[in-house]
Write a protein that holds these residues in place. Structure first.
Motif, short mmCIF file in Angstrom:
data_model
loop_
_atom_site.label_atom_id
_atom_site.label_comp_id
_atom_site.label_asym_id
_atom_site.label_seq_id
_atom_site.Cartn_x
_atom_site.Cartn_y
_atom_site.Cartn_z
N PRO A 151 -7.75 -18.18 4.02
CA PRO A 151 -8.21 -17.17 3.74
C PRO A 151 -9.32 -16.65 4.76
N SER A 152 -9.28 -15.52 4.94
CA SER A 152 -10.36 -14.95 5.89
C SER A 152 -11.04 -13.83 5.17
N SER A 153 -10.92 -13.57 3.81
CA SER A 153 -11.59 -12.45 3.33
C SER A 153 -11.49 -12.78 1.84
N ASP A 154 -12.18 -11.87 1.07
CA ASP A 154 -12.85 -12.01 -0.43
C ASP A 154 -11.35 -11.62 -1.20
N TYR A 155 -10.26 -11.29 -0.46
CA TYR A 155 -9.04 -10.87 -1.18
C TYR A 155 -8.19 -12.10 -1.07
N ALA A 156 -8.38 -13.06 -0.36
CA ALA A 156 -7.47 -14.24 -0.38
C ALA A 156 -8.40 -15.67 -0.78
N HIS A 157 -7.40 -16.68 -1.52
CA HIS A 157 -8.07 -17.68 -1.77
C HIS A 157 -6.96 -18.66 -1.99
N LEU A 158 -7.21 -20.08 -2.06
CA LEU A 158 -6.32 -20.86 -2.30
C LEU A 158 -6.38 -21.39 -3.48
N ASP A 159 -5.16 -21.54 -4.19
CA ASP A 159 -5.22 -21.92 -5.74
C ASP A 159 -5.11 -23.54 -6.14
N ASP A 160 -5.03 -24.05 -7.32
CA ASP A 160 -5.20 -25.35 -7.41
C ASP A 160 -4.09 -26.19 -6.68
N ASP A 161 -2.93 -25.52 -6.43
CA ASP A 161 -1.95 -26.20 -5.59
C ASP A 161 -1.90 -26.16 -4.32
N GLY A 162 -3.04 -25.71 -3.79
CA GLY A 162 -3.28 -25.43 -2.27
C GLY A 162 -2.49 -24.13 -1.52
N ASP A 163 -1.74 -23.54 -2.57
CA ASP A 163 -1.17 -22.36 -1.88
C ASP A 163 -2.09 -21.12 -1.63
N LEU A 164 -1.80 -20.36 -0.59
CA LEU A 164 -2.64 -19.34 -0.36
C LEU A 164 -2.31 -18.18 -1.36
N VAL A 165 -3.35 -17.34 -2.11
CA VAL A 165 -2.95 -16.27 -2.81
C VAL A 165 -3.65 -15.13 -2.50
N VAL A 166 -3.11 -14.00 -2.34
CA VAL A 166 -3.62 -12.76 -2.01
C VAL A 166 -3.79 -11.82 -3.26
N ASP A 167 -5.04 -11.57 -3.46
CA ASP A 167 -5.27 -10.74 -4.84
C ASP A 167 -5.86 -9.56 -4.71
N LEU A 168 -5.15 -8.38 -4.68
CA LEU A 168 -5.61 -7.02 -4.44
C LEU A 168 -5.97 -6.15 -5.63
N SER A 169 -6.02 -7.12 -6.99
CA SER A 169 -6.09 -6.41 -8.15
C SER A 169 -7.51 -6.13 -8.69
N ALA A 170 -7.80 -5.40 -9.74
CA ALA A 170 -9.18 -5.09 -10.01
C ALA A 170 -9.78 -6.59 -10.68
N ALA A 171 -8.66 -7.53 -11.18
CA ALA A 171 -9.19 -8.67 -11.67
C ALA A 171 -9.57 -9.74 -10.69
N ASN A 172 -9.69 -9.54 -9.44
CA ASN A 172 -10.24 -10.45 -8.41
C ASN A 172 -11.89 -10.32 -8.41
N PRO A 173 -12.59 -11.53 -9.01
CA PRO A 173 -14.07 -11.39 -9.22
C PRO A 173 -14.79 -11.00 -7.88
N ASP A 174 -14.17 -11.17 -6.74
CA ASP A 174 -14.83 -11.28 -5.46
C ASP A 174 -14.72 -9.89 -4.78
N ALA A 175 -13.42 -9.27 -5.16
CA ALA A 175 -13.57 -8.11 -4.39
C ALA A 175 -12.79 -6.92 -5.17
N GLU A 176 -13.03 -5.65 -5.05
CA GLU A 176 -12.60 -4.47 -5.84
C GLU A 176 -11.17 -4.27 -5.39
N GLY A 177 -10.43 -3.74 -6.32
CA GLY A 177 -9.01 -3.26 -6.04
C GLY A 177 -8.61 -2.25 -5.00
N VAL A 178 -7.28 -2.15 -4.69
CA VAL A 178 -7.17 -0.97 -3.88
C VAL A 178 -7.16 0.53 -4.38
N ASN A 179 -7.19 1.46 -3.82
CA ASN A 179 -7.22 2.79 -4.48
C ASN A 179 -6.01 3.23 -5.08
#
Length: 481
Positions: free
Chosen positions: A42-70
């Motif tokens: 991950p290199s932004s607040d839109y990406a993180h590693l889940d419990d399985d170690g997989d990279l997840v990209v979250d662009l939704s409003a549910a992302n606690p670290d970043a706001e969703g897309v327009n």
């Protein structure tokens, strides 16, 4: 090799775009290890590693670290996650998915097919961005699977590529070399299979070092290998700190570039530069005063510069370096100024000379010589020459005098040395003692000696004696009666 990563994107939900902040260092912690050669971080607040170690990209409003897309817009996020390639050969990497609303890109170009991929050199890292179109029906729903493809690239394949990636590749003896221009301020150079001591020359595509097209450029980098693959990164931006250090030393920075040995396998290197012939005259710089400063975080060191001729209206020059860091092309120059000035004394008689002394400092990077103007009452009366070493000082003196009484401001350069008061009663004891002690006389009375004979008196005495002698002789000859 294939591997899926998850993308949770509520594409139709409104929100303001928040550009990501890059985490550093990216690959020192947990990563999504796709294979021994490819990993994601991950290199932004839109990406993180889940419990399985997989990279997840979250662009939704549910992302606690970043706001969703327009909503109902096309939104681009430049740096969402990074792909790192750890292999010993070049690799082609691309991503595929089933949504028409999402595009992954790197270096400004889509990377979503075998034909449109990102080519990574050994130990190279590439930032991947996402562009989301929420203006149509294709934006509805979630993308739950994206496949990352990685394929080792043959040297011949890499050497024949060009075009979208701005690749300029060619073969050196026994190796394959590749120059990549990701953007206007950076270059990436790689040579595979280079023998120890073999030098590969990379084309820097006239990388601008002074922020102006057609100005000072880095044209080539010749790198000697210590054995194996060579990978070099070049960046013309972010050199302000090194420029400031060179300016503090007294030189005039003209441009700068940072060079990184990505695999710690490069030996000595030659940096080749050029600039329009008029570039130096416009800046009051003599080509003979050009130097290249190397800033490795410690003491600044100077690299000798050699001019290699004028071609196509540009002056070409080069410098050899034993290692990589930040390099500042600069003009060495002297920076002389009058630091202080003083008068020998504040008063004098008309016509009496007084000494003014000044200290001249040189804050420049080379020794210099100049004249300094000494003025009395606003009129320059002397311009003595002074030479000061680099980073040192020198002393200069001058004798000043005024025949008319009054008070006169004395300056050396633009520094006030004090006020000189000229008056008849100001004659010093030393000046009085130097005057001859002569009794006053008139023009009609010449000075006479108090005693002694002059020439007239001597002649009269001689004549008198001669008359006496003649008289005595006649008297002896006369008969006596």
């Amino acid at each position: 090799m294939r591997r899926a990563l998850a993308l949770a994107a509520a594409l139709a939900i409104a929100g303001t775009l928040a550009f990501p902040s890059v985490a550093a260092p990216l690959f020192s912690g947990p990563t999504d290890q796709l294979s021994n050669d490819v990993e994601l971080a991950p290199s932004s607040d839109y990406a993180h590693l889940d419990d399985d170690g997989d990279l997840v990209v979250d662009l939704s409003a549910a992302n606690p670290d970043a706001e969703g897309v327009n909503a109902d817009a096309v939104t681009g996020i430049e740096d969402v996650f990074r792909v790192r390639y750890n292999g010993s050969r070049f690799a082609h990497v691309w991503l595929t998915h089933e949504s028409d609303a999402v595009t992954f890109y790197a270096d400004g170009a889509p990377v979503q097919s075998a034909a449109a991929n990102m080519t990574l050199a050994p130990n190279e890292t590439v930032a991947v961005g996402v562009r989301v179109d929420t203006t149509g029906e294709a934006a509805d729903g979630l993308i739950d699977q994206i496949t990352v493809h990685a394929r080792a690239a043959d040297s011949a394949d890499v050497a024949s590529e060009s075009g979208a990636a701005n690749t300029n590749a060619f073969s050196a003896e026994g190796s394959t070399a590749r120059s990549l221009a990701p953007d206007a301020t950076s270059r990436r150079f790689t040579a595979l299979g280079a023998d120890a001591g073999e030098t590969t020359t990379f084309d820097a595509s006239a990388l601008a070092l002074d922020g102006a097209a057609g100005g000072l450029t880095l044209d080539e980098v010749g790198v000697a290998s210590t054995g194996g693959t060579v990978s070099v990164g070049v960046e013309a931006a972010g050199t302000a700190a090194s420029r400031s250090r060179v300016a503090e030393r007294g030189a005039a920075p003209l441009g700068a570039v940072s060079v990184t040995d990505r695999l710690d396998s490069a030996g000595r290197a030659t940096l080749r530069f050029s600039a329009p012939v008029g570039f130096f005259a416009e800046r009051g710089v003599a080509p003979a005063d050009l130097t290249v400063y190397r800033d490795d975080g410690g003491e600044l060191s100077e690299l000798a510069v050699s001019t290699t001729g004028e071609r196509g209206g540009r002056l070409h020059f080069e410098a050899e370096t034993p290692g990589f860091s930040t390099f500042v092309v600069a003009a060495d120059r002297a920076r002389l100024r009058v630091a202080d000035a003083t008068l020998e004394r504040a008063s004098a008689a008309p016509g009496e000379a007084v000494t003014v002394t000044a200290t001249v400092s040189n804050a420049g990077s080379v020794a210099g010589e100049r004249s300094v103007a000494v003025a009395v009452g606003g009129s320059v009366v002397a311009e003595p020459m002074v030479e000061a070493p680099a980073g040192g000082t020198a002393t200069v003196t001058a004798r000043v005098a005024r025949n008319v009484t009054g008070e006169y401001a004395v300056t050396v350069g633009d520094v006030d040395a004090g006020t000189l008061a000229v008056a008849t009663g100001n004659q010093t004891d030393g000046a009085a003692a130097a005057q001859p002690a002569v009794e006053p006389t008139t023009a009609d009375e010449p000075i006479r000696e108090p005693a002694g004979f002059g020439l007239t008196e001597v002649l009269g005495l001689v004549t008198l004696l001669a008359v006496v002698a003649v008289a005595l002789a006649l008297a002896r000859r006369a008969p006596w009666r």
